[in-house]
Design a protein around this motif. Sequence first.
Motif, PDB file in Angstrom:
ATOM      1  N   SER A 177     -11.857  40.411  25.433  1.00  0.00           N
ATOM      2  CA  SER A 177     -10.909  41.524  25.479  1.00  0.00           C
ATOM      3  C   SER A 177     -10.473  41.843  26.904  1.00  0.00           C
ATOM      4  O   SER A 177      -9.375  42.334  27.127  1.00  0.00           O
ATOM      5  CB  SER A 177     -11.532  42.777  24.858  1.00  0.00           C
TER       6      SER A 177
ATOM      7  N   ASN B 269      -9.324  47.250  22.801  1.00  0.00           N
ATOM      8  CA  ASN B 269      -7.946  47.252  23.274  1.00  0.00           C
ATOM      9  C   ASN B 269      -7.890  47.825  24.698  1.00  0.00           C
ATOM     10  O   ASN B 269      -7.542  48.980  24.905  1.00  0.00           O
ATOM     11  CB  ASN B 269      -7.096  48.068  22.303  1.00  0.00           C
TER      12      ASN B 269
ATOM     13  N   ALA C  13      -5.927  47.241  27.091  1.00  0.00           N
ATOM     14  CA  ALA C  13      -4.593  47.534  27.602  1.00  0.00           C
ATOM     15  C   ALA C  13      -4.208  48.982  27.336  1.00  0.00           C
ATOM     16  O   ALA C  13      -3.457  49.590  28.103  1.00  0.00           O
ATOM     17  CB  ALA C  13      -3.570  46.597  26.959  1.00  0.00           C
ATOM     18  N   ALA C  14      -4.731  49.548  26.260  1.00  0.00           N
ATOM     19  CA  ALA C  14      -4.362  50.923  25.917  1.00  0.00           C
ATOM     20  C   ALA C  14      -5.173  51.957  26.696  1.00  0.00           C
ATOM     21  O   ALA C  14      -4.867  53.141  26.685  1.00  0.00           O
ATOM     22  CB  ALA C  14      -4.561  51.144  24.418  1.00  0.00           C
ATOM     23  N   MET C  15      -6.251  51.477  27.356  1.00  0.00           N
ATOM     24  CA  MET C  15      -7.192  52.435  27.935  1.00  0.00           C
ATOM     25  C   MET C  15      -6.624  53.347  29.020  1.00  0.00           C
ATOM     26  O   MET C  15      -6.888  54.550  29.001  1.00  0.00           O
ATOM     27  CB  MET C  15      -8.445  51.706  28.441  1.00  0.00           C
TER      28      MET C  15
ATOM     29  N   ASP D  36      -3.734  54.646  29.421  1.00  0.00           N
ATOM     30  CA  ASP D  36      -2.999  55.743  28.792  1.00  0.00           C
ATOM     31  C   ASP D  36      -3.930  56.667  28.020  1.00  0.00           C
ATOM     32  O   ASP D  36      -3.806  57.886  28.083  1.00  0.00           O
ATOM     33  CB  ASP D  36      -1.927  55.189  27.845  1.00  0.00           C
ATOM     34  N   LEU D  37      -4.846  56.057  27.276  1.00  0.00           N
ATOM     35  CA  LEU D  37      -5.752  56.890  26.473  1.00  0.00           C
ATOM     36  C   LEU D  37      -6.628  57.770  27.365  1.00  0.00           C
ATOM     37  O   LEU D  37      -6.905  58.927  27.045  1.00  0.00           O
ATOM     38  CB  LEU D  37      -6.617  56.003  25.578  1.00  0.00           C
TER      39      LEU D  37
ATOM     40  N   GLU E 228      -5.814  58.996  30.142  1.00  0.00           N
ATOM     41  CA  GLU E 228      -4.939  60.064  30.605  1.00  0.00           C
ATOM     42  C   GLU E 228      -4.730  61.100  29.501  1.00  0.00           C
ATOM     43  O   GLU E 228      -4.900  62.289  29.701  1.00  0.00           O
ATOM     44  CB  GLU E 228      -3.599  59.428  31.009  1.00  0.00           C
TER      45      GLU E 228
ATOM     46  N   LYS F 161      -6.434  61.642  26.753  1.00  0.00           N
ATOM     47  CA  LYS F 161      -7.615  62.297  26.178  1.00  0.00           C
ATOM     48  C   LYS F 161      -8.546  62.849  27.251  1.00  0.00           C
ATOM     49  O   LYS F 161      -9.739  62.974  27.035  1.00  0.00           O
ATOM     50  CB  LYS F 161      -8.366  61.294  25.300  1.00  0.00           C
TER      51      LYS F 161
ATOM     52  N   GLN G 272      -9.570  52.595  33.914  1.00  0.00           N
ATOM     53  CA  GLN G 272      -8.237  53.024  34.324  1.00  0.00           C
ATOM     54  C   GLN G 272      -7.884  52.682  35.766  1.00  0.00           C
ATOM     55  O   GLN G 272      -6.913  51.994  36.021  1.00  0.00           O
ATOM     56  CB  GLN G 272      -8.139  54.541  34.108  1.00  0.00           C
TER      57      GLN G 272
ATOM     58  N   GLN H 290     -13.941  52.496  21.956  1.00  0.00           N
ATOM     59  CA  GLN H 290     -13.614  52.558  20.530  1.00  0.00           C
ATOM     60  C   GLN H 290     -13.309  53.988  20.102  1.00  0.00           C
ATOM     61  O   GLN H 290     -12.391  54.224  19.323  1.00  0.00           O
ATOM     62  CB  GLN H 290     -14.761  51.965  19.704  1.00  0.00           C
TER      63      GLN H 290
ATOM     64  N   ASP I 297     -10.024  55.085  21.269  1.00  0.00           N
ATOM     65  CA  ASP I 297      -8.996  54.403  20.482  1.00  0.00           C
ATOM     66  C   ASP I 297      -8.896  54.953  19.059  1.00  0.00           C
ATOM     67  O   ASP I 297      -8.179  54.421  18.229  1.00  0.00           O
ATOM     68  CB  ASP I 297      -9.320  52.905  20.458  1.00  0.00           C
TER      69      ASP I 297
END
Lengths: 262, 286, 353, 390
Positions: free
Chosen positions: C139, C208, C210-212, C214-215, C217, C219, C301, C333, C336
């Motif tokens: 990943s 995931n 790649a989403a971290m 943003d997440l 930020e 959350k 991040q 997780q 996400d």
Amino acid sequence: MSKNNDKKLKIGIYELTGCAGDGLLILDCEMELVDIFQAADIQSFLMAKSDNIDGELDIALVEGSVSTEREIEELKDIRKRAQVVVAFGLCATHGGIQARFSEEEWQKNLKEVYGDIEMSHTKAVHSKPIDEYIDVDLYLPGCPVSKDQFLNFLVRALGGSPPEVYPNPVCVTCKYNENDCLLLKGIPCLGPLTADGCGAICPNHNVPCYGCWGPAEGANFTSEFYLLQEKGFDMEAIKKRMANYSGTKLQEFFEKFKKESQ
Amino acid sequence: MNTENKITAQSNPFLPEPARIVRTYPLTDDVHFFQVRIADMEKALSFRYEIGQFAMISVLGAGEAPFSISSTPSRPGLLEFCIRRAGAVTSKLFQLKENDFVGIRGPYGNGFPVEKMQGKDILIVMGGLGAAPLRSVLLYCLDNRDLFGRIILLHGAKRPAEMLFRDELLDIKKRDDLEGYLTVDGDDTGQWTENVGVVTTLFPKLENINPENTVGVVCGPPVMYKFVLQEFLKLDIPKDQILMTLERRMKCGVGKCGHCAIDYIYTCLEGPVFSYWDVTHMRELI
Amino acid sequence: MKIVKLKKDNLFPFLEAIKGDAELWAPVKKDDAKHTFQPVDDFSQIDLDYTRTILPPRKILLPAKFNMYQASKSEFTSDFSHISKKIIFGIHPCDIHAFLTMDKFYSYEIEDPYWLEARKNLVLLGHSCWPDENCMCKSTNTHVVEEGYDLFFTDLEDTYVVWIGSSRGDDLIREKPELFEEDLTDTDIQKFIQRRENRDKAFTTEINFAAMPDLMELKYNDALWEKLGDACLACGSCTNVCPTCNCYNVEDRPVLGKDFSNIQRCWDACTLENYSGVAGGENFREKRADRLKLWYTHKLQSYISKYGKPACVGCGRCVATCPVDINVKTVAQSLDGNEVDSFWDRLSKEVTK
Amino acid sequence: MKTISIDHLARVEGNGGIHATIDGKVVTDVKFTINEGPRLIEKLALGRTPDEDVSMSPRICAICTCSHKNSVLRAFENAMDIKITPKAYLLREMMHMGEFIESHSLHTFYLALPDFLGYPNAIAMAADYAFEVQIALEMKHYGNHIMKVTNGRYIHGENAIIGGFGKWPSREEMIFIKDRALQFMPFVQKTVDLFCGLEYPNSPNAETNYMCCEPGSGKFGFWGDEILISTGETVPRDDYKSVTNEFVVSHSFAKHSLYQDKPFTVGALARIVNLGDRLEGQAGEMYKKYFNETWKTNPFYHNPSRTLEIMYAFERIPGLVDEFLKLEDPASVVDYEVKDGKGTGLVEAPRGLLIHHHEVQDGVVSYVDIITPTAQNTEDIERYCHVAAQ
Ligand SMILES: Cc1cc2nc3c(=O)[nH]c(=O)nc-3n(C[C@H](O)[C@H](O)[C@H](O)COP(=O)(O)OP(=O)(O)OC[C@H]3O[C@@H](n4cnc5c(N)ncnc54)[C@H](O)[C@@H]3O)c2cc1C
Ligand code: SF4
Ligand code: SF4
Ligand code: SF4
């Protein structure tokens, strides 16, 4: 930390009630001992020398808990004579194993052991850490203190500075030593709750930490409680285990914990 | 970071330079003034820094700690610090005398954006130990008087005896190219002729502020920031023209030890000077 | 890129030939089937059948405590005495990636000579691995390496396919060219490809990453952090075992009977209580939740914005280490939006009960 | 009537004083006080698990922590019918050797020798006896090193646990210990010659009983399952109370003991008097060379006795290491279930016979009785001081 520039630091090492392990640890610095005695003016150290003087001191290292009225007087006298008083070892910092009783339990047990005999030379009191009676400038916990910790304290003190302290739990050194975590295997290790400094002696040997350096600053007791409970340990047994070496200072936590979990 | 000063691996950037204390005297009970000169003459002269930068001072047997440079880069050769007794390093430092050795390395940090400040009116607000970095700003602006517009100084202390650089500032205040206001929270001497009240009580005295052309600079104890920032905003000074310096734990000064990280900003590299705009966009800052 | 073949029987003779006066570090089995990197003289101690060591190999370059320099009254002298020629054999792709990340970090703005000097004196001999349920390197895209090693050994049962990753690696081969075979057969190539495919399929954990950023930020104020803070033991273990953690403290340690001090550098961890404490008792991150946020910001991040990839290399050490289930896997997780069976959820239910 | 008081005795382990009351020319009373307060150690472990007890009980005394450990372990293993492996048994013995070397060298060189040579402390002695002080420090360090390797640290190690050990030491560590032992032998010989050859003050010929562990099978040693008294009697471990009736006195928090209403002596001299003729090798020869009847009546001969024991330990270690390394590596600790029972463990601490009696009920410790050498010796110390003061 006090200091006089040209003269050697005057140091006194005193023993109240305990196993004498912290004083012995100084003697166990065999390879450094001659340097220690040369670098500092050891004014008083009953275990090591006979020409002891009770005068003004720069630093007093006090080991042992306060357990008799006579020791209270002695301690107050030391405080008067010393610029800096160091609680040296777990008995002095936390009261040691002998301080785990409540006042009533202690009274009851004392009677059971010594009966009604009144001691002629002094009266026993419930064992307590020395800061219950005097102001303490520095705390060096450990049952016993470690050589590294003592030498670090000493070399810094000789130059006029307090030691660097890292109030970490035992797990930090345990990981440095690459031990497989015992908690993960369901063994009730008190490492996360215990002040670091021993070198993670117990987990190094697959033995769970018993907490002999007293509670670590910022330790998360609540989480460890529930974790051990989840691993199948009985709440009362966990509490007892935690209280063994924490002297009187864990009591406050238990009170808080009781309120929280109600 | 000033690239000219960038130290390479050959000269270990963690290794301090021996320096001597040239002068030291108490400013207050627990704040002392130190004037220090790097022992190697050549290195002393090539130690170039900017206002708002800091240096690491090490004291044998006690350790190393970061301190703002209080002197102005317009007067090279000597470095000045204003240091409060706080712990191991500072206590040992207080025991040292003139001619004793310390270690110095730096300068570190971003410093104030002098280019952006040029041509602007400078409003300096300092309280307590905030005088340490801002004295450098003040002296620099005065030494380069024609580069700046109005220079306004607001300085607060608890009591007259606790005002850092009191005499120096009372002197400077006499200049007619500077608008200076000094204040104390309370006067226990009965001799204080300046303002009494917290530093924000000085703001109503300011006249004809042109916010678009003003740079507000603030440094002081944490409580002070909140109130002074409100005053700045009331004056309509744009957020990116409000500058402040921040304090964090630091062990290296060069972005390696990790301690000064705020989110993903290293205070020692990208700070300690931040604009209010930066600050409102960094979650952990205030 | 040059590729050669080495019969397994020839491995020890090769290591013997290149070792010279260097210290050879390799995975060795500690009790309970856990492994650690240790200096080995007796090669039979080497155990390549491992997934991850307890501590990452950065400990070989920057030990938990070492002297940076000596300070006397008016002189400061660098101390690089702990740095010597070293070979690391058996290092996995994730850890090689971690070294690359650290290389960037330690060269950023100001170069850290302690890392870089040690690195110059280091030979890296990588080794192939097989994932377990905690490996997340696929990943993080750190499950294969293209650079950063001198030689890389892929295990094909009775032989190794050896990739030469640097001119130094090439020199090493030349020490004992007779041990190697130049040409790979078709079957070798088939086997190699098959192995790679099977290995790719063996990964069971997918995150995931790649989403971290943003997440993290979005959350930042999520209730999750409070729960994590309640459960965290603040033991520093996750931080200490992570291959991309770098924080340290510095201590001035006078030498008894001498008039100089050793200035020592020792690991620190941002998850520990005192990490952000400053003089006068102020602590900028007194709460465990705040310290965890800093750690996860770092791992998920911040490196992305600076270096283009997450600091996490997916080694799974934090997963295997944390006694209370707080690790990159569970945290990512949860961020996400997945249900995670974790101690922190059970704990908060217990406490409110 | 006047009293002579020494509040704090120097260079003894622990904090004690002597108070002699003199009426005219007659000493009417001597009291040996322990200034320390009560620690109620025997009550501490009640309600705790046996392993917690094993961790806490040795904290009675830092100098003989390994003896306490071995003693409490023997007690629990007896109580719960646990048989440790032969390998663990050897390592326990090694740990004991470490303590004897450390403690005896501390006692002889640091606490006693400065008195005989007229110095306030051992470090002051270094000015004139640099070599001796240095090597003696190394010897003490070596003893500590053994305790660290076997038990985890110098003082209050935790590696020795019920059922064996947490972890075996490495082969290299054991071989190092053996090699060092051999290197020390010439100095050990010197030590014996020095202390056995010293002129000791005449003692007022005070005869007493000597008591120690019977190591069994005709060997010298530091533990056993019976108590041997110089009168020739032996007492099984479970009947320990019949010889050591501890009682409380009003001038000390340390309890006192009497044997058949008479004080008795334990310790190095007791062991040498009772078992010295069993010493083999060089130690055996030295015993033959130096031991004579005056030793039996003069407590100053504790020190020469200690040096004979140092020699015994140094001679025992190489063999111990060899035997240890010859054995396969079984699990370092045997599996056991905590079960109810009562057990006594006897060992010789450097200072003398040490008895631990522990009982388990419902999985936790229900009764603890610990009899330390100090408790047994104090009556005798007072008696000797009385005679000496006279
Ligand atoms: C950029 C910057 C500029 C500063 N400028 C000044 C100044 O001009 N004058 C002044 O008096 N003080 C200044 N400080 C604060 C000063 O660094 C601390 O007071 C000092 O570190 C205290 O050190 P100590 O050893 O005496 O205290 P201790 O409490 O003994 O400190 C223990 C350790 O923690 C670290 N530490 C503690 N507090 C801080 C801190 N606030 N910042 C960084 N590390 C810390 C130190 O490295 C020290 O070794 C500044 C801090 C920063 C970050
Ligand atoms: S074994 Fe104990 S001390 Fe070590 S990491 Fe686990 S909990 Fe912490
Ligand atoms: S691990 Fe715990 S019990 Fe063991 S020595 Fe260290 S602090 Fe004491
Ligand atoms: S965050 Fe966890 S999985 Fe990622 S590199 Fe660090 S230890 Fe490995």
